[in-house]
Scaffold this motif. Sequence first.
Motif, PDB file in Angstrom:
ATOM      1  N   ALA A 263       0.824  -1.211   0.000  1.00 42.84           N
ATOM      2  CA  ALA A 263       0.000   0.000   0.000  1.00 42.84           C
ATOM      3  C   ALA A 263       0.857   1.260   0.000  1.00 42.84           C
ATOM      4  O   ALA A 263       0.536   2.251  -0.662  1.00 42.84           O
ATOM      5  N   MET A 264       1.977   1.218   0.731  1.00 43.35           N
ATOM      6  CA  MET A 264       2.888   2.370   0.739  1.00 43.35           C
ATOM      7  C   MET A 264       3.571   2.528  -0.617  1.00 43.35           C
ATOM      8  O   MET A 264       3.829   3.651  -1.067  1.00 43.35           O
ATOM      9  N   GLN A 265       3.854   1.422  -1.290  1.00 44.62           N
ATOM     10  CA  GLN A 265       4.432   1.504  -2.630  1.00 44.62           C
ATOM     11  C   GLN A 265       3.424   2.101  -3.618  1.00 44.62           C
ATOM     12  O   GLN A 265       3.810   2.823  -4.545  1.00 44.62           O
ATOM     13  N   ARG A 271       0.366   6.917 -10.922  1.00 47.10           N
ATOM     14  CA  ARG A 271      -0.635   6.054 -11.551  1.00 47.10           C
ATOM     15  C   ARG A 271      -0.450   6.023 -13.071  1.00 47.10           C
ATOM     16  O   ARG A 271      -0.208   7.060 -13.708  1.00 47.10           O
ATOM     17  N   VAL A 272      -0.543   4.833 -13.636  1.00 49.49           N
ATOM     18  CA  VAL A 272      -0.553   4.638 -15.094  1.00 49.49           C
ATOM     19  C   VAL A 272      -1.696   3.696 -15.426  1.00 49.49           C
ATOM     20  O   VAL A 272      -2.168   2.936 -14.575  1.00 49.49           O
ATOM     21  N   SER A 273      -2.129   3.739 -16.669  1.00 46.55           N
ATOM     22  CA  SER A 273      -3.204   2.846 -17.103  1.00 46.55           C
ATOM     23  C   SER A 273      -2.618   1.520 -17.569  1.00 46.55           C
ATOM     24  O   SER A 273      -1.407   1.395 -17.779  1.00 46.55           O
ATOM     25  N   LEU A 282       4.857  -1.385 -11.505  1.00 46.88           N
ATOM     26  CA  LEU A 282       4.322  -2.267 -10.475  1.00 46.88           C
ATOM     27  C   LEU A 282       2.842  -2.527 -10.727  1.00 46.88           C
ATOM     28  O   LEU A 282       2.102  -1.630 -11.133  1.00 46.88           O
ATOM     29  N   VAL A 283       2.431  -3.770 -10.476  1.00 46.25           N
ATOM     30  CA  VAL A 283       1.025  -4.163 -10.598  1.00 46.25           C
ATOM     31  C   VAL A 283       0.533  -4.514  -9.195  1.00 46.25           C
ATOM     32  O   VAL A 283       1.140  -5.334  -8.502  1.00 46.25           O
ATOM     33  N   TYR A 323      -2.078   0.156 -11.264  1.00 48.99           N
ATOM     34  CA  TYR A 323      -0.704   0.077 -11.740  1.00 48.99           C
ATOM     35  C   TYR A 323       0.068   1.317 -11.281  1.00 48.99           C
ATOM     36  O   TYR A 323      -0.492   2.415 -11.157  1.00 48.99           O
ATOM     37  N   GLY A 324       1.385   1.138 -11.032  1.00 46.90           N
ATOM     38  CA  GLY A 324       2.196   2.257 -10.573  1.00 46.90           C
ATOM     39  C   GLY A 324       3.544   2.305 -11.260  1.00 46.90           C
ATOM     40  O   GLY A 324       4.129   1.264 -11.572  1.00 46.90           O
TER      41      GLY A 324
END
Length: 327
Positions: A263-265, A271-273, A282-283, A323-324
């Motif tokens: 959650a911290m990550q 944010r990306v789509s 990251l997923v 996604y991040g």
Amino acid sequence: MSSLRMLLRTLAVAGLSAALIAPSAPVRAEPSVADLTARIERSSAELERIVESYNKLNEEIKTNQATAAGLHARIGPLEAQAAQSRAAVGQIAATAYKTGGLRTAEAILDPAGGSLVDRLGTLDQLTRHRQQQIDGYTADQRALLDQKARLDSTLARQAAQSRAVAKTKKRIEQDLAELYEMRRAAYGRATEAPVKKPKSSASADTPDAPAVSGSAGAAVRYAYGAIGKPYVWGAEGPNGYDCSGLTLAAWRSAGKRLPHNAAMQWNATSRVSRGELRPGDLVFYSGLGHVALYVGDGQVIDAPSAGRNVLKRKMNMMSIAGYGRVR
């Protein structure tokens, strides 16, 4: 007739014995491998949430330790400054007690001191200087007390978090013992067998990794190098990982700092789509309870759960939360 009676009595006794020996309820069948696997998956998901809460507490403790260290560093100079101000104010009080108002009258009346206007101005300047010293002492004391109160609050919060960590750790160990027993019953062993890699791919520069440039490429190569290593809760390598520990370690190899909590990550990334996904992103899954590293072609590398090894698999293995991109 007596022989018949003896036969009936023998049969009755035998029937009673059989009734006493026979179980009162039908014997239940052992759970099937499919049933055990479903239970293992449910337990693993719950355990991972607990592990991530443990990681979050540890991250918060690190933050509070840094805050406490900073407060300690500031309190020392403030104490010295407050002591100096206190001494100056004490000197003002002692002088006033010894001289009373006579010095003031003499300063005003003594013709040798210049004109009356000059002498009054000098006296006003002295008074203002003393008042500034008194005000400075008050401000120093207030700042010191404020910093000490913040430090006490931080240390109290840290102590509470440490107790919560110990409690959570105990629960994790209990849950792990049950999970490993279920895995042993279902698969014959508590953990997956370690994966033996060929010597050519023993390093992080594994030939299986796609060619990705920049820091994302370093993170992806690290993740490929971790494939086959065991899931170890609370670990961030190099011999084992949990889910957020793996993504942390992969990006750490690229010079980027991520917290050890999914959650911290999420909060530490942009944010990306789905359509914008690139290797190294990251997923996030299961309400931010799990995280994996995207490596391209619809696949991720992740540390799945206790008893399993790091692996590469399809991205859609569970419900995706988002996604991040590492900043």
